[in-house]
Scaffold this motif. Structure first.
Motif, PDB file in Angstrom:
ATOM      1  N   VAL A  90    -148.369  70.282 -30.341  1.00  0.00           N
ATOM      2  CA  VAL A  90    -149.314  69.165 -30.535  1.00  0.00           C
ATOM      3  C   VAL A  90    -149.817  69.152 -31.965  1.00  0.00           C
ATOM      4  O   VAL A  90    -149.694  68.159 -32.691  1.00  0.00           O
ATOM      5  CB  VAL A  90    -150.499  69.277 -29.551  1.00  0.00           C
ATOM      6  N   ASP A  96    -152.991  65.638 -33.821  1.00  0.00           N
ATOM      7  CA  ASP A  96    -152.316  65.039 -32.660  1.00  0.00           C
ATOM      8  C   ASP A  96    -150.889  64.575 -32.998  1.00  0.00           C
ATOM      9  O   ASP A  96    -150.359  63.659 -32.361  1.00  0.00           O
ATOM     10  CB  ASP A  96    -153.132  63.861 -32.110  1.00  0.00           C
ATOM     11  N   GLY A  98    -147.986  65.817 -32.427  1.00  0.00           N
ATOM     12  CA  GLY A  98    -147.049  65.924 -31.308  1.00  0.00           C
ATOM     13  C   GLY A  98    -147.244  64.805 -30.293  1.00  0.00           C
ATOM     14  O   GLY A  98    -146.278  64.234 -29.764  1.00  0.00           O
ATOM     15  N   LEU A  99    -148.549  64.496 -30.030  1.00  0.00           N
ATOM     16  CA  LEU A  99    -148.833  63.437 -29.049  1.00  0.00           C
ATOM     17  C   LEU A  99    -148.378  62.077 -29.588  1.00  0.00           C
ATOM     18  O   LEU A  99    -147.868  61.236 -28.843  1.00  0.00           O
ATOM     19  CB  LEU A  99    -150.331  63.417 -28.719  1.00  0.00           C
ATOM     20  N   ILE A 118    -144.703  69.100 -23.589  1.00  0.00           N
ATOM     21  CA  ILE A 118    -145.720  69.491 -24.573  1.00  0.00           C
ATOM     22  C   ILE A 118    -145.913  71.005 -24.454  1.00  0.00           C
ATOM     23  O   ILE A 118    -146.073  71.547 -23.345  1.00  0.00           O
ATOM     24  CB  ILE A 118    -147.050  68.751 -24.299  1.00  0.00           C
ATOM     25  N   THR A 120    -148.306  73.682 -26.318  1.00  0.00           N
ATOM     26  CA  THR A 120    -149.362  73.823 -27.321  1.00  0.00           C
ATOM     27  C   THR A 120    -149.953  75.239 -27.352  1.00  0.00           C
ATOM     28  O   THR A 120    -150.013  75.912 -26.317  1.00  0.00           O
ATOM     29  CB  THR A 120    -150.493  72.785 -27.060  1.00  0.00           C
ATOM     30  N   ALA A 126    -155.874  69.521 -27.115  1.00  0.00           N
ATOM     31  CA  ALA A 126    -155.177  68.592 -26.223  1.00  0.00           C
ATOM     32  C   ALA A 126    -155.264  69.127 -24.804  1.00  0.00           C
ATOM     33  O   ALA A 126    -154.339  69.736 -24.288  1.00  0.00           O
ATOM     34  CB  ALA A 126    -153.714  68.468 -26.646  1.00  0.00           C
ATOM     35  N   VAL A 131    -153.984  65.024 -21.556  1.00  0.00           N
ATOM     36  CA  VAL A 131    -152.624  64.717 -22.036  1.00  0.00           C
ATOM     37  C   VAL A 131    -151.752  64.166 -20.913  1.00  0.00           C
ATOM     38  O   VAL A 131    -151.053  63.160 -21.067  1.00  0.00           O
ATOM     39  CB  VAL A 131    -151.983  65.974 -22.664  1.00  0.00           C
ATOM     40  N   TYR A 140    -146.359  70.169 -19.262  1.00  0.00           N
ATOM     41  CA  TYR A 140    -147.366  70.633 -20.237  1.00  0.00           C
ATOM     42  C   TYR A 140    -147.437  72.155 -20.126  1.00  0.00           C
ATOM     43  O   TYR A 140    -147.655  72.691 -19.039  1.00  0.00           O
ATOM     44  CB  TYR A 140    -148.723  70.004 -19.898  1.00  0.00           C
TER      45      TYR A 140
END
Ligand SMILES: [Fe+2]
Length: 533
Positions: A90, A96, A98-99, A118, A120, A126, A131, A140
């Motif tokens: 992320v 942010d 990565g988002l 994702i 992180t 995040a 997310v 995630y």
């Protein structure tokens, strides 16, 4: 059998079945899965590389691509079309980054197939719930929990999802191709059957390229798919269309015929492997073979590809049968027309040559007027029956050598109505009916039986009216000599605008002028000298 492709020199793979597990339909077997790792921490990249070093899924290894930022990840993404999974940090160039990358891939590029995970190290930036709720991701993970084995499990399950999604997409594309192709097959005019065969072959090759990717082995390329379509004519194969297949050597024919017999005996309509890399698709109607499509360089056939090809072959066979039935119907109509024309000739002094000449000149004039070939041919056939109504005229009147009385002429004038009554029995004779009924009408409205005027008279009848009078003038009769062609043409021109449609006369004369110019006929050229028709 010889296929003009470099791959012919390459033996087919010896160790593989010709049926491929469905999962391998995604991409070429042997190609690695591409996984993109996006992280600005070089240690994470290195650990990921080690964790997935001996990774294999569905017979394919993994190729890792690494990016140190979201920007670099996008550059790689645009270079690599088949990324299956992306593991995305992320916090990179921004908190942010990565988002934002996730949003770009899903919402701007609209790639819904790639699996996005994702990963992180700072969940505070995040939170998982936030997310998951706000970004279209597939998983995630907190880096602190992501052990080597967990990473393996995560990537494996992501690849499985990707493979299944791609398979669904491939199936959808294949079915879409079959569904789109089916109606088009029935739209080919019956005189364009060669185009139909060519189209059918191209479509089945495209279908194979979509649904049955070729396994990569030395020198075989997806573009190397080739094939031919053949129909069964009295037990022999007649080649109708080929793509990339040399037909000069034909030992394949025996092999294909043997397989067709076998397929028929078992009622099998699905593709049959007849030799390494060669797949035969029987075209069956009511369980009987009417033809075959043979494909070459198709070394692997997935179950789904097999099913799609079978559906396509059923459509193709139905369309072909439709062609055959239509052609048969057309032939029956043509034969019926000829029989009626012959029947009419028996009642008249005119010879069979008259209707043949009439038909030919009607077609030429119609084409000169800009009618399509199909319409012109229909008019030509119809012209042969213009006097069919004479069947109903007593011989004493029809064959009377001397001058007719007024009453007798009235009887003669009934032949258009009688002809129309005969031809009204079948809707397929619509144009013939128009010609029979109206070929004695005159452009100025003084003709019979209805006194139609100008364009009220059907075009086919206006053409036959000109051609019929011309042919009568240039033909010898018991009561008159044949006129010279030049005199007859001049007579037709004199009738333009009164007896005949001027546009039809002009077109008719042009056909004669063209012929005279080709033959160098000076007498006829003289008729046209100084005139613009
Ligand atoms: Fe007539």
């Amino acid at each position: 059998m010889k296929i003009i492709r470099k791959s012919m020199v390459t033996p087919p793979p010896q160790d593989s079945s010709l049926i491929v597990p469905e999962g391998d339909a995604v991409g070429r077997r042997g190609d690695p899965w591409t996984v993109l790792v996006v992280d600005d921490d070089p240690d994470i990249l290195a650990v990921t590389r080690i964790s997935l070093k001996d990774f294999h899924f569905s017979g394919r290894s993994v190729r890792l691509l690494c990016a140190g930022s979201a920007r670099e990840a996008l550059e790689i993404y645009h270079r690599e079309p088949e990324i299956a999974v992306a593991l995305i940090d992320v916090v990179m160039e921004t908190d942010d980054a990565g988002l934002r990358l996730v949003k770009t891939i899903r919402e701007e590029i609209k790639n819904q197939t790639i699996r996005l995970i994702i990963r992180t190290g700072q969940p505070g930036h995040a939170p998982e719930r936030f997310v998951i709720d706000n970004y279209d991701i597939d998983d995630y993970k907190d880096k602190t929990e992501l052990t080597s084995i967990k990473l393996y499990t995560t990537v494996r399950s992501a690849l499985k999802s990707y493979r299944d999604l791609k398979l669904i997409e491939t199936n959808r594309q294949g079915l879409e191709m079959v569904l789109k192709a089916a109606p088009g097959m029935y739209l080919h005019p019956v005189n364009e059957i060669q185009v139909f065969f060519k189209d059918a072959l191209s479509q089945v090759i495209r279908l194979c390229q979509t649904a049955c990717p070729i396994v990569r082995h030395a020198e075989v390329d997806p573009g190397d798919l080739c094939g031919f379509v053949a129909t069964l004519e009295s037990g022999d194969l007649k080649i109708r269309a080929t793509v990339g297949w040399d037909m000069r050597e034909q030992p394949w024919a025996k092999m294909v015929l043997a397989r067709i017999d076998k397929a028929t005996a078992t009622g099998c309509s699905s593709p049959v492997v007849i030799a390494p890399g060669q797949v035969m698709l029987p075209l069956l109607v009511h369980h009987k073979p009417i033809g075959v499509i043979v494909l070459g360089n198709l070394f692997h056939l997935t179950d789904n590809g097999r099913y799609l090809m079978e559906v396509f072959a059923i459509q193709c066979a139905s369309a072909l049968e439709n062609f055959r039935l239509y052609d048969e119907l057309e032939g029956a109509n043509r034969r019926a027309m000829r029989m009626l024309a012959v029947a009419a000739e028996f009642k008249d002094t005119e010879t069979g040559d008259h209707v043949k000449r009439l038909s030919r000149q009607t077609i030429e004039t119609a084409l000169e007027l800009g009618c399509s070939e199909e319409v012109a041919l229909e008019m030509g056939q119809a012209s042969m029956m213009h006097d069919i109504g004479k069947i109903g005229i007593p011989d004493a009147v029809l064959l009377k050598p001397g001058k007719l009385t007024d009453d007798e002429f009235e009887v003669i004038k009934s032949h258009p109505g009688i002809g129309a009554a005969i031809l009204s029995e079948d809707g397929n004779f619509k144009v013939a009916l128009q010609v029979a009924l109206s070929h004695h009408e005159r452009w100025d409205g003084t003709g019979y039986p209805s006194g139609l005027k100008g364009e009220e008279i059907p075009l086919a009848a206006r053409i036959v009216s000109v051609v019929d009078v011309f042919d009568a003038l240039v033909s010898a009769r018991p009561y008159k000599k044949a006129w010279p062609v030049a005199d007859a043409l001049a007579e037709i021109r004199r009738g333009s605008g009164s007896h005949f449609d001027p546009t039809v006369v002009a077109a008719f004369l042009r056909t004669h002028r063209h012929r005279a110019e080709i033959r160098g006929d000076d007498a006829i050229k003289e008729v046209f000298s100084g005139r613009t028709i």
